[in-house]
Scaffold this motif. Sequence first.
Motif, PDB file in Angstrom:
ATOM      1  N   GLY A 148       0.324  21.425   8.248  1.00  0.00           N
ATOM      2  CA  GLY A 148       1.122  20.819   7.054  1.00  0.00           C
ATOM      3  C   GLY A 148       0.097  19.448   6.621  1.00  0.00           C
ATOM      4  N   ILE A 149       0.051  19.507   5.291  1.00  0.00           N
ATOM      5  CA  ILE A 149      -0.827  18.493   4.892  1.00  0.00           C
ATOM      6  C   ILE A 149      -0.298  17.953   3.462  1.00  0.00           C
ATOM      7  N   ASP A 150      -0.606  16.803   2.920  1.00  0.00           N
ATOM      8  CA  ASP A 150      -0.123  16.607   1.570  1.00  0.00           C
ATOM      9  C   ASP A 150      -1.487  16.256   0.893  1.00  0.00           C
ATOM     10  N   CYS A 151      -1.488  16.005  -0.564  1.00  0.00           N
ATOM     11  CA  CYS A 151      -2.662  16.053  -1.210  1.00  0.00           C
ATOM     12  C   CYS A 151      -3.516  15.031  -0.892  1.00  0.00           C
ATOM     13  N   SER A 152      -3.085  13.637  -0.559  1.00  0.00           N
ATOM     14  CA  SER A 152      -4.186  12.798  -0.263  1.00  0.00           C
ATOM     15  C   SER A 152      -4.614  12.872   1.408  1.00  0.00           C
ATOM     16  N   GLY A 153      -3.614  13.382   2.028  1.00  0.00           N
ATOM     17  CA  GLY A 153      -4.034  13.591   3.518  1.00  0.00           C
ATOM     18  C   GLY A 153      -5.146  14.419   3.487  1.00  0.00           C
ATOM     19  N   PHE A 154      -5.184  15.474   2.560  1.00  0.00           N
ATOM     20  CA  PHE A 154      -6.235  16.505   2.424  1.00  0.00           C
ATOM     21  C   PHE A 154      -7.547  16.182   1.942  1.00  0.00           C
ATOM     22  N   THR A 155      -7.530  15.318   0.953  1.00  0.00           N
ATOM     23  CA  THR A 155      -8.736  14.654   0.589  1.00  0.00           C
ATOM     24  C   THR A 155      -9.265  13.459   1.780  1.00  0.00           C
ATOM     25  N   GLN A 156      -8.137  12.828   2.290  1.00  0.00           N
ATOM     26  CA  GLN A 156      -8.721  11.700   3.241  1.00  0.00           C
ATOM     27  C   GLN A 156      -9.458  12.598   4.384  1.00  0.00           C
ATOM     28  N   MET A 157      -8.945  13.503   4.919  1.00  0.00           N
ATOM     29  CA  MET A 157      -9.356  14.320   5.958  1.00  0.00           C
ATOM     30  C   MET A 157     -10.450  14.975   5.739  1.00  0.00           C
ATOM     31  N   VAL A 158     -10.946  15.402   4.477  1.00  0.00           N
ATOM     32  CA  VAL A 158     -11.994  16.149   4.454  1.00  0.00           C
ATOM     33  C   VAL A 158     -13.419  15.125   4.468  1.00  0.00           C
ATOM     34  N   TYR A 159     -12.981  13.775   3.566  1.00  0.00           N
ATOM     35  CA  TYR A 159     -13.786  13.103   3.883  1.00  0.00           C
ATOM     36  C   TYR A 159     -14.142  12.482   5.007  1.00  0.00           C
ATOM     37  N   ARG A 160     -13.056  12.151   5.752  1.00  0.00           N
ATOM     38  CA  ARG A 160     -13.159  11.592   7.019  1.00  0.00           C
ATOM     39  C   ARG A 160     -14.012  12.457   8.056  1.00  0.00           C
ATOM     40  N   LEU A 161     -13.854  13.690   8.011  1.00  0.00           N
ATOM     41  CA  LEU A 161     -14.666  14.870   8.785  1.00  0.00           C
ATOM     42  C   LEU A 161     -16.153  14.693   8.449  1.00  0.00           C
ATOM     43  N   ASN A 162     -16.458  14.169   7.391  1.00  0.00           N
ATOM     44  CA  ASN A 162     -17.777  13.957   6.885  1.00  0.00           C
ATOM     45  C   ASN A 162     -18.233  12.558   7.014  1.00  0.00           C
ATOM     46  N   GLY A 163     -17.529  11.989   7.590  1.00  0.00           N
ATOM     47  CA  GLY A 163     -18.284  10.594   8.033  1.00  0.00           C
ATOM     48  C   GLY A 163     -17.885   9.339   6.725  1.00  0.00           C
ATOM     49  N   TYR A 164     -16.907   9.756   5.723  1.00  0.00           N
ATOM     50  CA  TYR A 164     -16.507   8.862   4.864  1.00  0.00           C
ATOM     51  C   TYR A 164     -15.326   8.167   4.883  1.00  0.00           C
ATOM     52  N   SER A 165     -15.015   7.157   4.413  1.00  0.00           N
ATOM     53  CA  SER A 165     -13.713   6.605   4.530  1.00  0.00           C
ATOM     54  C   SER A 165     -12.875   6.566   3.142  1.00  0.00           C
ATOM     55  N   LEU A 166     -11.483   7.066   3.202  1.00  0.00           N
ATOM     56  CA  LEU A 166     -10.932   7.160   2.014  1.00  0.00           C
ATOM     57  C   LEU A 166      -9.377   6.480   2.598  1.00  0.00           C
ATOM     58  N   LYS A 167      -9.075   5.865   1.388  1.00  0.00           N
ATOM     59  CA  LYS A 167      -7.670   5.293   1.775  1.00  0.00           C
ATOM     60  C   LYS A 167      -6.563   6.327   2.041  1.00  0.00           C
ATOM     61  N   ARG A 168      -5.254   5.960   2.143  1.00  0.00           N
ATOM     62  CA  ARG A 168      -4.277   7.157   2.549  1.00  0.00           C
ATOM     63  C   ARG A 168      -3.863   7.972   1.257  1.00  0.00           C
ATOM     64  N   ASP A 169      -3.153   7.023   0.500  1.00  0.00           N
ATOM     65  CA  ASP A 169      -2.525   7.739  -0.634  1.00  0.00           C
ATOM     66  C   ASP A 169      -3.381   7.706  -1.974  1.00  0.00           C
ATOM     67  N   ALA A 170      -2.695   8.734  -2.680  1.00  0.00           N
ATOM     68  CA  ALA A 170      -3.732   9.064  -3.921  1.00  0.00           C
ATOM     69  C   ALA A 170      -4.028   7.890  -4.651  1.00  0.00           C
ATOM     70  N   SER A 171      -2.859   7.006  -4.900  1.00  0.00           N
ATOM     71  CA  SER A 171      -2.994   5.871  -5.779  1.00  0.00           C
ATOM     72  C   SER A 171      -3.838   4.906  -5.126  1.00  0.00           C
ATOM     73  N   GLN A 172      -4.159   4.568  -4.083  1.00  0.00           N
ATOM     74  CA  GLN A 172      -4.992   3.858  -3.270  1.00  0.00           C
ATOM     75  C   GLN A 172      -6.263   4.561  -3.428  1.00  0.00           C
ATOM     76  N   GLN A 173      -6.519   5.751  -3.172  1.00  0.00           N
ATOM     77  CA  GLN A 173      -7.818   6.423  -3.328  1.00  0.00           C
ATOM     78  C   GLN A 173      -8.343   6.181  -4.570  1.00  0.00           C
ATOM     79  N   ALA A 174      -7.338   5.963  -5.519  1.00  0.00           N
ATOM     80  CA  ALA A 174      -8.055   5.965  -7.195  1.00  0.00           C
ATOM     81  C   ALA A 174      -8.265   4.955  -7.489  1.00  0.00           C
ATOM     82  N   THR A 175      -8.340   3.696  -6.446  1.00  0.00           N
ATOM     83  CA  THR A 175      -8.961   2.436  -6.714  1.00  0.00           C
ATOM     84  C   THR A 175     -10.655   2.695  -6.170  1.00  0.00           C
TER      85      THR A 175
END
Length: 249
Positions: A148-175
């Motif tokens: 079970g995953i949401d859109c920004s949780g998905f992008t955050q986890m994909v980047y995190r698993l590859n060693g890169y940091s994303l913020k949690r919510d889509a609006s935050q990641q957009a910054t």
Amino acid sequence: MRYGICQLSIVPMRAEPSDPSELVNQVLYGEHFKVVEQRKKWSRIKLSHDKYEGWIDNKQYIEISEEEYAFAKAQPATLTTDPVQFITTEHNQLLTVVLGAAIENINLLKDTFDGLSRTGKSDKSQLIETAMLYLKSPYLWGGRTPFGIDCSGFTQMVYRLNGYSLKRDASQQATQGEALSFIEESEPGDLAFFDNTEGAITHVGIIMEDNYIIHAHGEVRIDRLDHSGIYNVHKRTHTHKLRVIKKII
């Protein structure tokens, strides 16, 4: 200030200190955090890796010392890389953990792990391969796992698993990152953001080759991407309106 670490596979983080309250995030095994506020049954925590805040049940984490927290924070993230793996607890019991569980501080929990894991940054080309591990995962508001995953949780986890940091919510990641002018400038692994009728960014996905996008919408799925947004070929309509494309790496 108090500190904690998650000793369970998946712990719900809620908007308010109540079981019926909205699920806003999940804490995965091994993730550590500051305890911002503590009540009789609930604690408001701030996760170390992305500074996200919410309430978790006091029974669902272990308190650690300030020194242990500082030690944990200093370790490079080491994450499990299979959808499901097992931890052996100090009492020789098996604990199921999911993709992205943090095991760099497993000694603090006195557990052991001998499965597959990843530390450090991967090449950008690995992002899509990681994203495909979540394909068909059901959509869950606040979710961060293959179950079970949401859109920004998905992008955050994909980047995190590859060693890169994303913020949690889509609006935050957009910054984050560098804005691109055209889809043609993008590469696989770049992020596409989408807004609603009020102009608020509410959705994010990962760009693939040949004008495709992988994103969490009902499930983690692959759709077409054009200058207008996401086009669902089955519904024969656009489901999301494109706002901006960002290059993070």
